[in-house]
Design an enzyme around this catalytic site. Structure first.
Site, PDB file in Angstrom:
ATOM      1  N   GLU A  20       0.812  -1.218   0.000  1.00 49.85           N
ATOM      2  CA  GLU A  20       0.000   0.000   0.000  1.00 49.85           C
ATOM      3  C   GLU A  20       0.852   1.278   0.000  1.00 49.85           C
ATOM      4  O   GLU A  20       0.356   2.333  -0.380  1.00 49.85           O
ATOM      5  CB  GLU A  20      -0.979   0.000   1.173  1.00 49.85           C
ATOM      6  CG  GLU A  20      -2.154  -0.979   1.034  1.00 49.85           C
ATOM      7  CD  GLU A  20      -1.823  -2.409   1.455  1.00 49.85           C
ATOM      8  OE1 GLU A  20      -0.651  -2.669   1.784  1.00 49.85           O
ATOM      9  OE2 GLU A  20      -2.734  -3.270   1.451  1.00 49.85           O
ATOM     10  N   ASP A  52     -15.820   0.549  18.221  1.00 52.36           N
ATOM     11  CA  ASP A  52     -15.543   0.427  16.785  1.00 52.36           C
ATOM     12  C   ASP A  52     -16.365   1.435  15.979  1.00 52.36           C
ATOM     13  O   ASP A  52     -17.005   2.326  16.531  1.00 52.36           O
ATOM     14  CB  ASP A  52     -15.777  -1.017  16.313  1.00 52.36           C
ATOM     15  CG  ASP A  52     -14.825  -1.394  15.188  1.00 52.36           C
ATOM     16  OD1 ASP A  52     -14.654  -0.572  14.258  1.00 52.36           O
ATOM     17  OD2 ASP A  52     -14.250  -2.490  15.222  1.00 52.36           O
TER      18      ASP A  52
HETATM   19 MN    MN Z   1      -2.948  -5.232   2.114  1.00 53.59          MN
END
Ligand code: MN
Length: 447
Positions: A204, A253
């Site tokens: 990424e 969350d």
């Molecule tokens: Mn990944």
């Protein structure tokens, strides 16, 4: 391009609210962020109780800001992301960077890590961008994870069974701890890339590099085999233990409800590097920034999926009220009767956690919930335009879903104008005025 250059850019536009009053990392800063999140400014907390460091929050808190960080119009954002996912490019690795200005012994108590909500297990790092390599070095991954502070040198890491989890499993089988870098305070493009649903094997950081016009620079860590953006505010060097797990949580969350406690691996922190006057970046769990960073890349998947069945998809909004995850509003250019329902099916197929979806025509502002409601009120008939699908897989983040199986019921609302009825009946009344009057109105009343 780094976090600081983006903050300077936002400063000149007056988009930063400086908080000069003394506030605590324990509940006080999170409370102020929570009160401000929806479309609010960036918050810079300059005076902290017990810490000399500044804390910045809500950096990616609005869609507009994310687009400004990438220097792109909102209508080009999805294409830009798709292009970066498709053709990632390796960033340059350099010897030294600003993040190495200070290299010191790690002590988590010196970092202004926030304690967010009443029943949280303790302080949590929520903006951590984590890089790791597979044991054989063939695969690299970058992803965002929450980290619970256990003591001055240990964290618990939440590993959802995705890519970093897989790298940890591989290391565990080889009886090795997994080296990681934990970067905090990075450019929004790095945050967005790290949240992107690219396949296992894609680094990424390479995606971020394309989003940043190939200007990302990385440096190698000092104590672990991992990389960090050369201009990150701070980096913790760590090792995810092959053998040691602890109870992680409770913690809030994306929905704003408490996630369950689980056994999760321990990270030993072995190194700490930072810029001399580093700024600590906070992301409020369930705040608009959290929801946007998680939801925006999924909007792209939904958009791509619907484009396969309907020629023109105007926009997709995983709305904040749906936690940026469960509710999609989609506007399309309807060509044939049934397009709306096909778009709904494509949306559900693209994002398995999606629970409720609404499809509207392109004259509806999908970011204005009242406008969407108006479309449902005037264009939708439940007996004809509603789809209900029972017992499909959803998300256990949804408290109302079956918590063991993850099964849920999905609902799709086709609120596009029926092509079988006269068009005029659905037309919104307009007042014909010239540009001068339009300008006057916006000057008088604001946008
Ligand atoms: Mn990944």
């Amino acid at each position: 391009m780094n976090l600081r250059s983006f903050l300077e850019q936002m400063e000149t536009k007056g988009k930063i609210l400086h908080v000069k009053d003394e506030v605590s990392t324990r509940f006080e800063i999170p409370f102020i962020i929570e009160k401000s999140v929806n479309e609010g400014p960036i918050l810079l907390f300059e005076k902290l109780k017990n810490h000399k460091t500044k804390v910045v929050a809500n950096v990616c808190g609005t869609r507009k800001r994310i687009c400004e960080a990438l220097d792109i119009d909102q209508n080009k954002l999805y294409n830009r992301l798709v292009e970066a996912w498709r053709s990632p490019r390796k960033p340059q690795i350099i010897e030294d960077g600003l993040v190495k200005e200070v290299i010191e012994k790690p002590d988590l108590s010196k970092i202004p890590i926030l304690t967010h909500f009443e029943k949280d297990a303790g302080p949590y790092i929520t903006s951590a961008v984590i890089h790791a390599k597979s044991v054989d070095g063939s695969v690299e991954n970058v992803s965002v994870h929450r980290l619970q502070v256990l003591d001055k040198r240990h964290l618990a890491i939440r590993l959802v069974p995705r890519h970093l989890y897989k790298l940890w499993q591989i290391a565990k089988e080889a009886n090795k701890d997994l080296d990681i870098s934990i970067s905090i305070g990075v450019h929004p493009a790095v945050m967005l890339a790290a949240s992107s649903p690219v396949p296992f094997g894609v680094n990424e950081f390479d995606v971020a590099n394309v989003l940043m016009d190939k200007s990302l620079r990385l440096v190698k860590c000092e104590h672990v085999d991992a990389y960090t953006p050369a201009e990150a505010e701070l980096v913790l060097e760590g090792k995810i233990s092959a053998g040691s797990e602890v109870v992680e949580g409770p913690f809030v969350d994306i929905t704003g409800t408490y996630d369950v406690e689980r056994m999760q691996p321990v990270v030993e922190v072995v190194g700490f590097m930072h810029r001399e006057d580093y700024v600590y970046q906070a992301v409020l769990p369930s705040g608009s920034e959290h929801r946007l960073l998680m939801g925006l890349p999924r909007e792209v998947l939904i958009w791509k999926s619907i484009l396969k069945v309907v020629p023109k998809v105007h926009a997709v909004n995983l709305s904040l009220g749906g936690s940026g995850w469960f509710h999609a509003i989609v506007s399309i250019e309807k060509q044939l009767e049934g397009d709306g329902k096909n778009a709904l099916l494509a949306a559900f197929a693209a994002h398995p956690s999606l629970k409720h979806a609404v499809v509207v025509d392109s004259d509806i502002d999908i970011y204005d919930i009242s406008d969407v409601e108006w479309a449902i009120a005037t264009r939708f008939q439940a007996s004809e335009d509603l789809i209900i699908i029972e017992n499909v897989r959803g998300s256990t983040l949804d408290s109302s879903a079956d918590q063991k199986t993850g099964l849920t019921t999905k609902m799709g609302i086709d609120a596009t104008c029926p092509l079988t009825k006269p068009k005029e009946r659905f037309e919104r009344a307009k007042t014909p005025v010239n540009k001068h009057i339009e300008g006057l109105a916006s000057k008088l009343l604001g946008e």
